[in-house]
Design an enzyme around this catalytic site. Sequence first.
Site, PDB file in Angstrom:
ATOM      1  CB  ALA A   8      -0.923   0.001   1.224  1.00 45.17           C
ATOM      2  NE  ARG A  14      -1.155   3.172 -13.311  1.00 46.77           N
ATOM      3  CZ  ARG A  14      -0.871   1.870 -13.362  1.00 46.77           C
ATOM      4  NH1 ARG A  14      -1.143   1.184 -14.455  1.00 46.77           N
ATOM      5  NH2 ARG A  14      -0.322   1.255 -12.313  1.00 46.77           N
ATOM      6  CD  GLN A  73       8.138   0.420  -1.505  1.00 49.85           C
ATOM      7  OE1 GLN A  73       6.915   0.480  -1.439  1.00 49.85           O
ATOM      8  NE2 GLN A  73       8.766   0.057  -2.599  1.00 49.85           N
ATOM      9  N   GLY A 140       0.057  -7.901 -15.728  1.00 48.25           N
ATOM     10  CA  GLY A 140       1.196  -8.772 -16.006  1.00 48.25           C
ATOM     11  C   GLY A 140       0.684 -10.083 -16.592  1.00 48.25           C
ATOM     12  CG  ASN A 170       0.483 -11.246 -11.111  1.00 48.15           C
ATOM     13  OD1 ASN A 170      -0.008 -11.903 -10.196  1.00 48.15           O
ATOM     14  ND2 ASN A 170       1.419 -10.325 -10.920  1.00 48.15           N
ATOM     15  CE1 TYR A 362     -32.912  22.665  13.375  1.00 45.63           C
ATOM     16  CE2 TYR A 362     -33.056  24.578  14.816  1.00 45.63           C
ATOM     17  CZ  TYR A 362     -32.411  23.425  14.421  1.00 45.63           C
ATOM     18  OH  TYR A 362     -31.274  23.021  15.060  1.00 45.63           O
ATOM     19  CB  ALA A 376     -47.754  25.367   9.119  1.00 40.16           C
ATOM     20  CG  ASN A 382     -31.392  25.445  18.249  1.00 34.99           C
ATOM     21  OD1 ASN A 382     -31.528  26.338  17.419  1.00 34.99           O
ATOM     22  ND2 ASN A 382     -30.664  24.375  18.026  1.00 34.99           N
ATOM     23  NE  ARG A 436     -52.004  36.907  17.704  1.00 36.57           N
ATOM     24  CZ  ARG A 436     -52.763  35.808  17.620  1.00 36.57           C
ATOM     25  NH1 ARG A 436     -52.220  34.632  17.394  1.00 36.57           N
ATOM     26  NH2 ARG A 436     -54.064  35.889  17.752  1.00 36.57           N
TER      27      ARG A 436
HETATM   28  C1  UD1 Z   1       0.813  -5.202 -10.501  1.00 41.74           C
HETATM   29  C2  UD1 Z   1       1.643  -6.398 -10.996  1.00 41.74           C
HETATM   30  C3  UD1 Z   1       0.970  -6.986 -12.236  1.00 41.74           C
HETATM   31  C4  UD1 Z   1      -0.454  -7.401 -11.878  1.00 41.74           C
HETATM   32  C5  UD1 Z   1      -1.244  -6.227 -11.269  1.00 41.74           C
HETATM   33  C6  UD1 Z   1      -2.553  -6.738 -10.716  1.00 41.74           C
HETATM   34  C7  UD1 Z   1       3.996  -5.894 -10.459  1.00 41.74           C
HETATM   35  C8  UD1 Z   1       5.275  -5.467 -10.999  1.00 41.74           C
HETATM   36  N1  UD1 Z   1       2.963  -5.948 -11.327  1.00 41.74           N
HETATM   37  O1  UD1 Z   1       0.857  -4.218 -11.528  1.00 41.74           O
HETATM   38  O2  UD1 Z   1       1.692  -8.121 -12.700  1.00 41.74           O
HETATM   39  O3  UD1 Z   1      -1.110  -7.878 -13.057  1.00 41.74           O
HETATM   40  O4  UD1 Z   1      -0.519  -5.633 -10.188  1.00 41.74           O
HETATM   41  O5  UD1 Z   1      -3.385  -5.715 -10.294  1.00 41.74           O
HETATM   42  O6  UD1 Z   1       3.873  -6.181  -9.300  1.00 41.74           O
HETATM   43  N2  UD1 Z   1       3.135  -0.586  -4.445  1.00 41.74           N
HETATM   44  C9  UD1 Z   1       3.949  -0.414  -3.357  1.00 41.74           C
HETATM   45  N3  UD1 Z   1       5.209   0.070  -3.557  1.00 41.74           N
HETATM   46  C10 UD1 Z   1       5.678   0.409  -4.791  1.00 41.74           C
HETATM   47  C11 UD1 Z   1       4.814   0.210  -5.903  1.00 41.74           C
HETATM   48  C12 UD1 Z   1       3.552  -0.295  -5.703  1.00 41.74           C
HETATM   49  O7  UD1 Z   1       3.578  -0.687  -2.219  1.00 41.74           O
HETATM   50  O8  UD1 Z   1       6.823   0.841  -4.888  1.00 41.74           O
HETATM   51  C13 UD1 Z   1       1.759  -1.100  -4.207  1.00 41.74           C
HETATM   52  C14 UD1 Z   1       0.681  -0.152  -4.719  1.00 41.74           C
HETATM   53  O9  UD1 Z   1       0.279   0.736  -3.693  1.00 41.74           O
HETATM   54  C15 UD1 Z   1      -0.429  -1.110  -5.129  1.00 41.74           C
HETATM   55  C16 UD1 Z   1       0.291  -2.398  -5.474  1.00 41.74           C
HETATM   56  O10 UD1 Z   1       1.597  -2.292  -4.924  1.00 41.74           O
HETATM   57  O11 UD1 Z   1      -1.318  -1.346  -4.074  1.00 41.74           O
HETATM   58  C17 UD1 Z   1       0.369  -2.641  -6.970  1.00 41.74           C
HETATM   59  O12 UD1 Z   1       1.071  -1.575  -7.590  1.00 41.74           O
HETATM   60  P1  UD1 Z   1       0.691  -1.025  -9.021  1.00 41.74           P
HETATM   61  O13 UD1 Z   1       1.662   0.033  -9.392  1.00 41.74           O
HETATM   62  O14 UD1 Z   1      -0.732  -0.701  -9.112  1.00 41.74           O
HETATM   63  O15 UD1 Z   1       1.003  -2.333  -9.930  1.00 41.74           O
HETATM   64  P2  UD1 Z   1       0.389  -2.677 -11.337  1.00 41.74           P
HETATM   65  O16 UD1 Z   1       1.058  -1.892 -12.380  1.00 41.74           O
HETATM   66  O17 UD1 Z   1      -1.084  -2.634 -11.305  1.00 41.74           O
HETATM   67 CA    CA Z   2      -2.518  -1.963  -9.840  1.00 47.69          CA
END
Ligand code: UD1
Ligand code: CA
Length: 450
Positions: A8, A14, A73, A140, A170, A362, A376, A382, A436
Site C-alpha cells: 500500500a 493514474r 518503504q 502482467g 497476474n 425546525y 406549520a 435553540n 404577539r
Molecule cells: C501489478 C503487478 C501486475 C499485476 C497487477 C494486478 C507488479 C510489478 N505488477 O501491476 O503483474 O497484473 O498488479 O493488479 O507487481 N506498491 C507499493 N510500492 C511500490 C509500488 C507499488 O507498495 O513501490 C503497491 C501499490 O500501492 C499497489 C500495489 O503495490 O497497491 C500494486 O502496484 P501497481 O503500481 O498498481 O502495480 P500494477 O502496475 O497494477
Molecule cells: Ca494496480
Amino acid sequence: MLAVAVLAAGKGTRMKSALPKVLQPLAGSTLVERVLASARQLKPERRLLIVGHQAERVEEQLGASGELEFVLQDPQNGTGHAVQQLLPVLENFDGELLVLNGDVPLLRPETVESLVQRHRSSNADVTLLTARLDDPTGYGRVFADENGRVSGIVEHRDCSEEQRSNNLTNAGIYCFNWGRLAAVLPQLSTDNDQGELYLTDTVGMLYDAVHFEVSDPAEVNGINNRKQLAQCEALLQERLRDHWMDQGVTFVDPCSCTLSEDCNFGRDVLIEPQTHLRGNCQIGDNCRLGPGSLIEDAKLGVSVEVVHSVVRGAVVGDAVSIGPFAHLRPAAEIGKGCRIGNFVEVKKSRLGDGSKVNHLSYIGDAQLGEQVNVGAGTITANYDGVRKHQTVVGDHSKTGANSVLVAPVTIGSKVTIGAGSTITKDVPDGALAIGRSKQMTKEGWADRSV
Ligand code: UD1
Ligand code: CA
C-alpha cells in the site's frame, strides 16, 4: 505460520488524486480496508502493511485497531522493493507469506482461503492467483504450462506483441514460502521498462511456482484509474443488491440505488428509484424508502415511509411517515406513528409517539412529548449565538402556525400556543399562551384623504 502483507505504498499516479490510491473509497470503505478484510478470516500471525506515499495518512486511517504492523518503504521503487522491506521485519519468521496488492478490493475471502490451502497442499515455493481476462490490457501476463507450473510473469509494458496475446493475467495476490522468497528477493534488478524492482520477477526465479485460476475474474479487478474504480463500485453494488433481493427486499429500479455493506433490511422492504443507503443502516420490515432519498447511519422501525428525504444519524420508530423533503439530522429520535412532513428539519431532538410536525419547521435540541401537534412554520430558536438551549413541550400540546419557541423554554402538557407567538417564558400545563402584538385595524383607510 502465516503472515499477510498488503502493498500500500504506491502513489497511484493514474488516479490523479491528492488522496493515496489505497484510501480511495469504494462502497463506503477504502480499497485497503477491503483488501485487509479479505484475509481477516485466515487469522494470520502477522499482519503487515507496507506504506510509503503519504504513509502518515494511511497509518492514521488504519492504525486504530493496533493489529497492523506498518512497514515503511521509502522511496517507492516497485512492488519487489516493497516486499524487500520485509526482510529485516520477518528475519526469524518461518512460514507462508501471503502478499496482497492494496488495489485489488473485490477479492472474496473464500478465494484467498483456497489460495492458501492450494499452496499448502502443493508444497510449491509460490502459488499465485491468476485470471483469464477478455481484456488483459495493463496486467502482467503469466506464462504457465498445462499442469499449472509457472515459468514467469511479464508486465504488460514489457511484453512483446506475441506475449500480449496471452490473456492469463497476474492478480497481484501470491502465497509464498517466505524462506524461499527471502533467498531470491535480494537478486531483483531494475531491468524493465519502469526501472523498478518487480515482485513478479521473483516468480521466475523460484524453482517451483504454480498458479491458481479464479473462477470469477471480476474478483481480481485491479484499480489503477477512476474508470476502474467506478467499474468496481458498480460490481460491488450489484453484489449487495443481489444479496438483499435474495433476502426479500424489492428494488423498483436496482441500478439507480446504492447500498453500503453495513446495511440490514427486514422483509418486504420496498426501495424506490434513486434511493441511497450509506454507513450503518438498520431498516425494519415493510419500510418503503424513496424515491429520491438518502439514508445514512439510521435505524428505522417497521413500516416507515421515507419519500424524497434525507435521514442521517436518526432513530425512527414504527409506522412513521417522513417527507416529502424532510431532513432528519443526527440524534433525531422519532417515536412511533409520528409524521414529519415537508420542509421540516429535526436535529438532536426527541419526539414522543404520535406527534406531528407537518410543515415548514425546525426542531432542534428539543424534547416533545406524545401527540404533540407542531403547527406549520413553528421554529425552536435553540441558539443564542454562543450556546444551544433546550425546548421542552409536554404531551398533547399544540403550537399555532409560525410560533417561535425561544429556548431555554418549557411548555407544559395540553398547552395551546396562539399562532404567530414568540414564546420566551415557560407555559404551565393546560394554558393558552399568546405572545404577539395586538392587531390594530383602521377602518376607512383606503378612502382617507391625502
Ligand atoms: C501489478 C503487478 C501486475 C499485476 C497487477 C494486478 C507488479 C510489478 N505488477 O501491476 O503483474 O497484473 O498488479 O493488479 O507487481 N506498491 C507499493 N510500492 C511500490 C509500488 C507499488 O507498495 O513501490 C503497491 C501499490 O500501492 C499497489 C500495489 O503495490 O497497491 C500494486 O502496484 P501497481 O503500481 O498498481 O502495480 P500494477 O502496475 O497494477
Ligand atoms: Ca494496480
